[in-house]
Design an enzyme around this catalytic site. Structure first.
Site, short mmCIF file in Angstrom:
data_model
loop_
_atom_site.label_atom_id
_atom_site.label_comp_id
_atom_site.label_asym_id
_atom_site.label_seq_id
_atom_site.Cartn_x
_atom_site.Cartn_y
_atom_site.Cartn_z
N TYR A 167 -11.38 6.66 2.20
CA TYR A 167 -10.49 5.34 2.30
C TYR A 167 -11.49 4.39 1.60
CZ TYR A 167 -6.38 6.55 4.78
OH TYR A 167 -5.32 7.04 5.43
N HIS A 185 0.92 -1.18 0.00
CA HIS A 185 0.06 -0.12 0.09
C HIS A 185 0.91 1.40 -0.04
CE1 HIS A 185 -3.61 2.17 1.20
NE2 HIS A 185 -2.55 3.22 1.57
N GLU A 186 1.90 1.47 0.90
CA GLU A 186 2.77 2.51 1.04
C GLU A 186 3.66 2.54 -0.30
OE1 GLU A 186 1.80 4.61 3.01
OE2 GLU A 186 0.66 3.54 4.50
N HIS A 224 1.87 4.63 -2.71
CA HIS A 224 1.79 6.37 -2.89
C HIS A 224 3.21 6.80 -3.00
CE1 HIS A 224 -1.89 6.87 -0.53
NE2 HIS A 224 -1.57 6.10 0.64
N HIS A 246 3.04 6.43 -6.84
CA HIS A 246 2.16 7.83 -7.14
C HIS A 246 2.92 9.08 -7.41
CE1 HIS A 246 -2.36 9.14 -7.09
NE2 HIS A 246 -1.44 9.67 -8.29
#
Length: 676
Positions: A607, A465-466, A469, A472
């Site tokens: 979320y 998940h991180e 980011h 991105h």
């Protein structure tokens, strides 16, 4: 795919994190001085144009964004309190300067002249035109349409809100809770939980120190058989930072007052007009509709959990008194173990952190057409931190950016998981690019004397998940730094990261990097099958927990006057939504709900909102085309990541999906029919 090691630093100006308190203050002074100089020049333009008004303001953001980010970031990671204090002070000063800057009517008047010059606006490139529009909108949302008195009051509110947010966050970082337990009280925890754990003597008895940091807290809440142990730790965790309740209550009232000054009924209304959802009514309807659907699953899950706890109470000769929030993780975990024969202790043997990190990076390299190079002896803020270069996979000459990994807990460090976009990418005037930099912070278990750092499967999903980011930010390619990660609409920003969590459930992917830390054997096919089978166990209750946080956020921010009893609202709404009570405890988890003072106010719903989009992207493109299909990965990079915030998220979604998004894939992913 092998990750090479760089002997030196190749491309891009390397950031300096070795700042003293005096360095930090000098940087603040330089930024403010240069900013004032540019704003005076812009305000004095006789004939404002994009070139003499908008570009200088945006270039200042380009040139000084990294310095600003570095010195304010250090409060989250430095081991020296003097640095953390100086960093917090710097954030307050720079925040106050930014508020003052966005409330300068003379600068706004020049910007507005450019906006109203239809001929020039039509001649601009799309990103330049959007920059003018967004810049003018920023000034308006900061009170430039108000009279002098109201503008002054709004400025006071914004400065105070900044102070409250910084203090709230600092309190959480600096005040971890701790409690002492005997080995018997921690029955159920695996042996490696005690390896190297600090002990203290209390009343002549040796006890283990357990803190509220995630690597301590989560295993106890999942595996400690003694309910009183879980309860006591939960109370310690939710009793931290009681002073934060007053800070949050003050912030809520100030946000409501600011919204009224700006012509909105509530703070939520003000925030949401820029998001995909647009209105509080849309958000509340979304949450309640999802709640009703999830209750179909949760009712069954509650019955299973209650039956297990009743059995435990009967064996212990104690009365069943209900389900409490310290029961949730324990019995959810127990259901998985009983029904699917999976346990975190077994699973984590196959997830040593270095191997997992390498495997996850390989996933991103293949998907995004990138190559990562680990830097030896990098200039970082702590010895545990790793630094990587990012290059185009098939082009040794095309550098993309840097990222840093700071994965383990320590005193004074930010105590959750997040990504800090430290430097944005942008186009320099000479046509070259400034390269982006991102930092991932996490708090994974540390290595012990007998084993390397081992991750639970939830930790693996967090890593995926991180990293979503990180890339991105790294893969956004915009002309202006203004349109990098932080300008992406808040109810879409989590979607790319959530989508990548799906790779953590793909058997073919797991088998590539999940290996036993002792034997090197790949994770058994049978264990992967059991993990996947258990994926949706408790999914109703876990998502209802997210619904609760979203509804709490709306309850405190979609209110006219901001007069809210935080503790009562939090505890009552949690029990009503999730079915788990706070019992006789007098605590309030809102005191450490950092999102409410960290930029997610009136935005936590994002979320779950973004989860709808992430599920659709994954099912409609990656599952359909193959999760390792390089064309799909490059389409994703081009249409979702590359634009950053330079266009609305709805446009990016439609270009990637080939149609508008829908909820079908999300509902099916959690075991519900889209017709429910």
């Amino acid at each position: 795919m092998v990750i090479l090691r760089a002997q030196g630093l190749a491309r891009g100006a390397v950031l300096n994190f070795a700042r003293t308190p005096s360095d930090i203050q000098a940087t603040v002074n330089a930024i403010i001085s240069r900013g004032n100089e540019i704003q005076r020049a812009v305000a004095n333009q006789m004939q404002p144009t994009f070139a003499n008004t908008i570009a200088p303001l945006a270039k200042f953001e380009n040139d000084y964004g990294a310095d600003s980010s570095v010195i304010t970031f250090l409060q989250n990671v430095s081991t020296r309190k003097s640095i953390r204090d100086a960093s917090s002070k710097a954030e307050q000063q720079l925040s106050a300067f930014r508020i003052e800057s966005l409330m300068r009517k003379d600068v706004y008047d020049s910007v507005k002249e450019v906006l109203n010059n239809k001929k020039e606006m039509e001649a601009l490139e799309p990103e330049d035109r959007r920059l003018v529009e967004k810049m003018a909108e920023q000034y308006w949302r900061n009170g430039l349409g108000l009279n002098h008195e109201h503008r002054e009051r709004l400025g006071q509110i914004k400065v105070r809100l900044s102070e409250l947010g910084i203090t709230f966050s600092r309190n959480i970082n600096e005040n971890d809770g701790r409690i002492l337990f005997t080995r018997q009280e921690l029955d159920g925890l695996p042996e490696d939980y005690f390896d190297g754990r600090v002990t203290e003597m209390e009343d002549g008895v040796e006890k283990y120190v357990v803190t509220t940091k995630y690597p301590d807290l989560v295993p106890v809440m999942q595996m400690a058989k003694n309910e009183q142990t879980r309860k006591q730790l939960a109370v310690v965790s939710e009793s931290r930072c009681p002073e934060n309740i007053a800070l949050l209550e003050e912030a809520i009232k100030l946000r409501a007052e600011a919204a009224h000054l700006l012509g909105h009924r509530t703070h939520a209304s003000f925030v949401l007009e820029q998001n995909m959802a647009e209105t509080p009514e849309t958000v509340i309807e979304f949450e309640h509709d999802l709640q009703a659907k999830l209750n179909v699953l949760a009712d069954k899950e509650i019955k299973e959990i209650e039956a297990l706890k009743r059995d435990d109470c009967q064996v212990a000769g104690k009365p069943f008194t209900g389900l409490f929030h310290w029961d949730f993780r324990f019995y959810s975990n127990k259901v998985k173990e009983l029904k699917h024969k999976v346990s975190d202790d077994e699973i984590k043997q196959y997830f040593p952190v270095e191997q997992v990190t390498r495997g996850v990076l390989d996933i991103y390299q293949q998907m995004l057409g990138l190559r990562f190079v680990k830097v030896d002896n990098p200039p970082v803020w702590h010895k545990d931190v790793e630094m990587y270069e990012v290059w185009e996979a098939n082009d040794n000459q095309t550098f993309v950016g840097h990222f840093y990994l700071d994965l383990y807990p320590r005193d004074g460090k930010y105590n959750h998981a997040c990504v800090n976009p430290i430097r944005a990418g942008f186009a320099r005037p000479d046509g070259t690019r400034e390269y982006p930099v991102a930092v991932m912070l996490a708090n994974f278990p540390k290595p012990t004397s007998s084993a390397p750092a081992l991750l639970t499967h939830d930790d693996v999903l967090t890593l995926l998940h991180e990293f979503g980011h990180v890339f991105h930010h790294i893969c956004a390619e915009t002309k202006w730094s203004h349109f990098q990660l932080e300008s992406v609409q808040m109810d879409f920003i989590e979607a790319p990261s959530q989508m990548l969590e799906n790779w953590g459930w793909e058997p073919s992917v797991l088998r590539k990097f999940a290996v036993h830390y002792k034997t090197g054997e790949p994770i058994p096919e049978d264990l992967v099958k059991r993990m996947v089978a258990a994926k949706n166990e408790g999914v109703g209750l876990s998502n209802l927990r997210q619904v609760f946080f979203g509804l709490f956020d709306m309850a405190i921010h979609d209110t006219f006057d901001g007069n809210i009893d935080i503790k009562s609202t939090y505890n009552t709404l949690r029990e009503k939504t999730t079915g788990f009570s706070a019992g006789d405890t007098d605590t309030c988890g809102a005191a450490t709900f950092g999102h409410m003072m960290g930029g997610y106010d009136a935005g936590y719903y994002g979320y779950l909102w973004a989860k709808v989009y992430s599920s659709d992207m994954y099912a409609s493109r990656f599952l359909k085309d193959g999760v390792e299909n390089p064309k799909t990965g490059m389409d994703y990079r081009r249409e979702i990541l590359l634009p950053g915030g330079s266009r609305d998220a709805s446009v990016s979604l439609e270009k990637f999906l080939g149609r508008g998004p829908n909820k079908k894939a999300f509902l099916e992913s959690i075991g519900l029919s889209s017709k429910v």
